[in-house]
Design a protein around this motif. Structure first.
Motif, PDB file in Angstrom:
ATOM      1  N   ALA A  70      19.110  54.541   4.390  1.00  0.00           N
ATOM      2  CA  ALA A  70      20.117  54.455   3.333  1.00  0.00           C
ATOM      3  C   ALA A  70      19.683  53.497   2.228  1.00  0.00           C
ATOM      4  O   ALA A  70      19.974  53.730   1.044  1.00  0.00           O
ATOM      5  CB  ALA A  70      21.453  54.013   3.925  1.00  0.00           C
ATOM      6  N   VAL A  71      19.007  52.418   2.596  1.00  0.00           N
ATOM      7  CA  VAL A  71      18.508  51.475   1.592  1.00  0.00           C
ATOM      8  C   VAL A  71      17.505  52.177   0.674  1.00  0.00           C
ATOM      9  O   VAL A  71      17.601  52.106  -0.557  1.00  0.00           O
ATOM     10  CB  VAL A  71      17.847  50.250   2.261  1.00  0.00           C
ATOM     11  CG1 VAL A  71      17.088  49.412   1.228  1.00  0.00           C
ATOM     12  CG2 VAL A  71      18.895  49.389   2.955  1.00  0.00           C
ATOM     13  N   GLY A  83      28.015  52.447   4.585  1.00  0.00           N
ATOM     14  CA  GLY A  83      28.939  53.240   3.777  1.00  0.00           C
ATOM     15  C   GLY A  83      28.725  53.011   2.295  1.00  0.00           C
ATOM     16  O   GLY A  83      28.709  53.955   1.496  1.00  0.00           O
ATOM     17  N   GLY A  84      28.549  51.755   1.900  1.00  0.00           N
ATOM     18  CA  GLY A  84      28.323  51.436   0.494  1.00  0.00           C
ATOM     19  C   GLY A  84      27.034  52.037  -0.033  1.00  0.00           C
ATOM     20  O   GLY A  84      26.979  52.530  -1.171  1.00  0.00           O
ATOM     21  N   LEU A  85      25.988  52.004   0.795  1.00  0.00           N
ATOM     22  CA  LEU A  85      24.707  52.573   0.383  1.00  0.00           C
ATOM     23  C   LEU A  85      24.796  54.086   0.224  1.00  0.00           C
ATOM     24  O   LEU A  85      24.228  54.663  -0.715  1.00  0.00           O
ATOM     25  CB  LEU A  85      23.628  52.221   1.413  1.00  0.00           C
ATOM     26  CG  LEU A  85      23.205  50.749   1.455  1.00  0.00           C
ATOM     27  CD1 LEU A  85      22.345  50.477   2.686  1.00  0.00           C
ATOM     28  CD2 LEU A  85      22.437  50.365   0.190  1.00  0.00           C
ATOM     29  N   LEU A  86      25.532  54.735   1.121  1.00  0.00           N
ATOM     30  CA  LEU A  86      25.682  56.187   1.028  1.00  0.00           C
ATOM     31  C   LEU A  86      26.488  56.586  -0.206  1.00  0.00           C
ATOM     32  O   LEU A  86      26.175  57.578  -0.872  1.00  0.00           O
ATOM     33  CB  LEU A  86      26.354  56.729   2.299  1.00  0.00           C
ATOM     34  CG  LEU A  86      25.538  56.625   3.593  1.00  0.00           C
ATOM     35  CD1 LEU A  86      26.343  57.172   4.763  1.00  0.00           C
ATOM     36  CD2 LEU A  86      24.216  57.366   3.467  1.00  0.00           C
ATOM     37  N   VAL A  87      27.515  55.806  -0.515  1.00  0.00           N
ATOM     38  CA  VAL A  87      28.303  56.074  -1.717  1.00  0.00           C
ATOM     39  C   VAL A  87      27.434  55.900  -2.959  1.00  0.00           C
ATOM     40  O   VAL A  87      27.470  56.719  -3.884  1.00  0.00           O
ATOM     41  CB  VAL A  87      29.527  55.146  -1.784  1.00  0.00           C
ATOM     42  CG1 VAL A  87      30.201  55.246  -3.155  1.00  0.00           C
ATOM     43  CG2 VAL A  87      30.530  55.498  -0.694  1.00  0.00           C
ATOM     44  N   THR A  88      26.656  54.832  -2.978  1.00  0.00           N
ATOM     45  CA  THR A  88      25.754  54.592  -4.109  1.00  0.00           C
ATOM     46  C   THR A  88      24.780  55.752  -4.291  1.00  0.00           C
ATOM     47  O   THR A  88      24.535  56.212  -5.408  1.00  0.00           O
ATOM     48  CB  THR A  88      24.957  53.290  -3.888  1.00  0.00           C
ATOM     49  OG1 THR A  88      25.868  52.198  -3.770  1.00  0.00           O
ATOM     50  CG2 THR A  88      23.995  53.041  -5.048  1.00  0.00           C
ATOM     51  N   LEU A  92      17.529  65.701   1.091  1.00  0.00           N
ATOM     52  CA  LEU A  92      17.067  65.456   2.456  1.00  0.00           C
ATOM     53  C   LEU A  92      17.535  64.100   2.946  1.00  0.00           C
ATOM     54  O   LEU A  92      17.992  63.960   4.083  1.00  0.00           O
ATOM     55  CB  LEU A  92      15.545  65.537   2.510  1.00  0.00           C
ATOM     56  CG  LEU A  92      14.910  65.330   3.898  1.00  0.00           C
ATOM     57  CD1 LEU A  92      15.441  66.351   4.880  1.00  0.00           C
ATOM     58  CD2 LEU A  92      13.400  65.405   3.813  1.00  0.00           C
ATOM     59  N   LEU A  93      17.441  63.077   2.108  1.00  0.00           N
ATOM     60  CA  LEU A  93      17.890  61.742   2.500  1.00  0.00           C
ATOM     61  C   LEU A  93      19.380  61.729   2.784  1.00  0.00           C
ATOM     62  O   LEU A  93      19.833  61.116   3.747  1.00  0.00           O
ATOM     63  CB  LEU A  93      17.563  60.733   1.399  1.00  0.00           C
ATOM     64  CG  LEU A  93      16.098  60.305   1.278  1.00  0.00           C
ATOM     65  CD1 LEU A  93      15.913  59.434   0.045  1.00  0.00           C
ATOM     66  CD2 LEU A  93      15.647  59.560   2.511  1.00  0.00           C
ATOM     67  N   ALA A 121       8.951  47.933   2.569  1.00  0.00           N
ATOM     68  CA  ALA A 121       9.877  46.798   2.619  1.00  0.00           C
ATOM     69  C   ALA A 121      11.156  47.164   3.375  1.00  0.00           C
ATOM     70  O   ALA A 121      11.641  46.381   4.208  1.00  0.00           O
ATOM     71  CB  ALA A 121      10.214  46.336   1.206  1.00  0.00           C
ATOM     72  N   SER A 122      11.694  48.341   3.115  1.00  0.00           N
ATOM     73  CA  SER A 122      12.901  48.771   3.824  1.00  0.00           C
ATOM     74  C   SER A 122      12.643  48.914   5.321  1.00  0.00           C
ATOM     75  O   SER A 122      13.433  48.455   6.146  1.00  0.00           O
ATOM     76  CB  SER A 122      13.396  50.110   3.260  1.00  0.00           C
ATOM     77  OG  SER A 122      13.754  49.992   1.907  1.00  0.00           O
TER      78      SER A 122
END
Length: 276
Positions: A128-129, A40-45, A4-5, A236-237
């Motif tokens: 994303a975080v 983009g980096g968060l989605l790849v992670t 879902l995320l 926090a996010s």
């Protein structure tokens, strides 16, 4: 939760071009050159951690039978063995509903609606975080859910030990719900700093994920510590991502100061201040 995320993040990624729009009426400052690579980096992670988590085969039948409540830390032990299918179903309603909260805010609030593209990008980055932290945690820290310790005849050994039953840390439903509700509260707070409704908005933002966490605890999906960590990560996010994008309300000022200290000595100098 993971799927879902990822779907929500991909759907919102179309909002990135809105970063180029005028931001004069917004309390936030976003930049495509910065926020684009971060998202983009968060989605790849998230994608890499998700694929790694899928490789977890869960517990064998022998490992399931070897689980003992006494092996759970004292703080969480009371929840070991919990299982309530009705509580699980109830927890899904505010969880899924919370994803609509940012859209409702944008539709109902003219100021937010006029900056919908920018707020959408902030929401994508916030989500994303949480998604990256959640998928990394579940892949790196396998932990059996409370229901794995249950002797309820409605639960088969396979259900108690499958891949999903080892994703207890941390609570994804609680984290995502807190992300959504606290994000909405923070955005409303920043767009309407003088609104009398702010205490009620923040109270609702805090109460909804707390209720979800309680239901997940009762359902046997998560221990108390899983929910506390999920709540903290989501809150926090939801708060910090918008806060880190806030415009400065004033510049730097330098004021000469002089006086006497507690020992009677005189002093003089310059006071450097910057409004946040």
């Amino acid at each position: 939760m993971k799927t879902l995320l990822m779907r929500a993040a991909l759907a919102l990624s179309a909002a990135l071009p809105a970063l180029a729009q005028a931001q004069t009426s917004s309390p936030y400052q976003t930049r495509l050159a910065v926020d684009g690579p971060v998202i983009g980096g968060l989605l790849v992670t998230t994608g890499v951690a998700f694929s790694q988590g899928r490789k977890d085969k869960g517990l064998t039948e022998q490992e399931v039978y070897a689980l003992r409540r006494e092996d759970v830390n004292r703080f969480d032990r009371f929840a070991a063995g919990n299982y309530d299918l009705t509580a699980k179903k109830i927890s899904d309603y505010p969880f899924y509903g919370s994803f609509a909260a940012p859209l409702v805010l944008a539709l109902a609030d003219g100021d937010v609606r006029s900056n919908a593209g920018q707020v959408g990008v902030l929401y994508l980055e916030t989500l994303a975080v949480t998604g990256a932290l959640f998928t990394v945690a579940t892949a790196a820290v396998p932990r059996s859910r409370p229901l794995a310790y249950s002797t309820n005849p409605e639960l088969s050994v396979r259900q108690r030990g499958n891949n999903n039953a080892t994703n207890s840390f941390f609570a994804g439903h609680t984290a995502a719900t807190a992300t959504n509700t606290f994000f909405v509260a923070k955005v409303f707070h920043d767009f309407h700093p003088e609104s009398a409704a702010r205490p009620f908005v923040w109270t609702a933002a805090a109460a909804i994920p707390a209720a979800v966490g309680y239901m997940r605890l009762k359902a046997g999906k998560h221990f108390l510590s899983d929910n506390l960590v999920g709540y903290a990560v989501g809150a926090a996010s939801g708060i910090l991502v918008p806060q880190l994008h806030k415009k400065s309300r004033g510049g730097v000022s330098v004021v000469p100061v002089q006086g006497l200290n507690a020992n009677g000595y005189s002093y003089g100098g310059l006071l450097l201040t910057k409004r946040l």
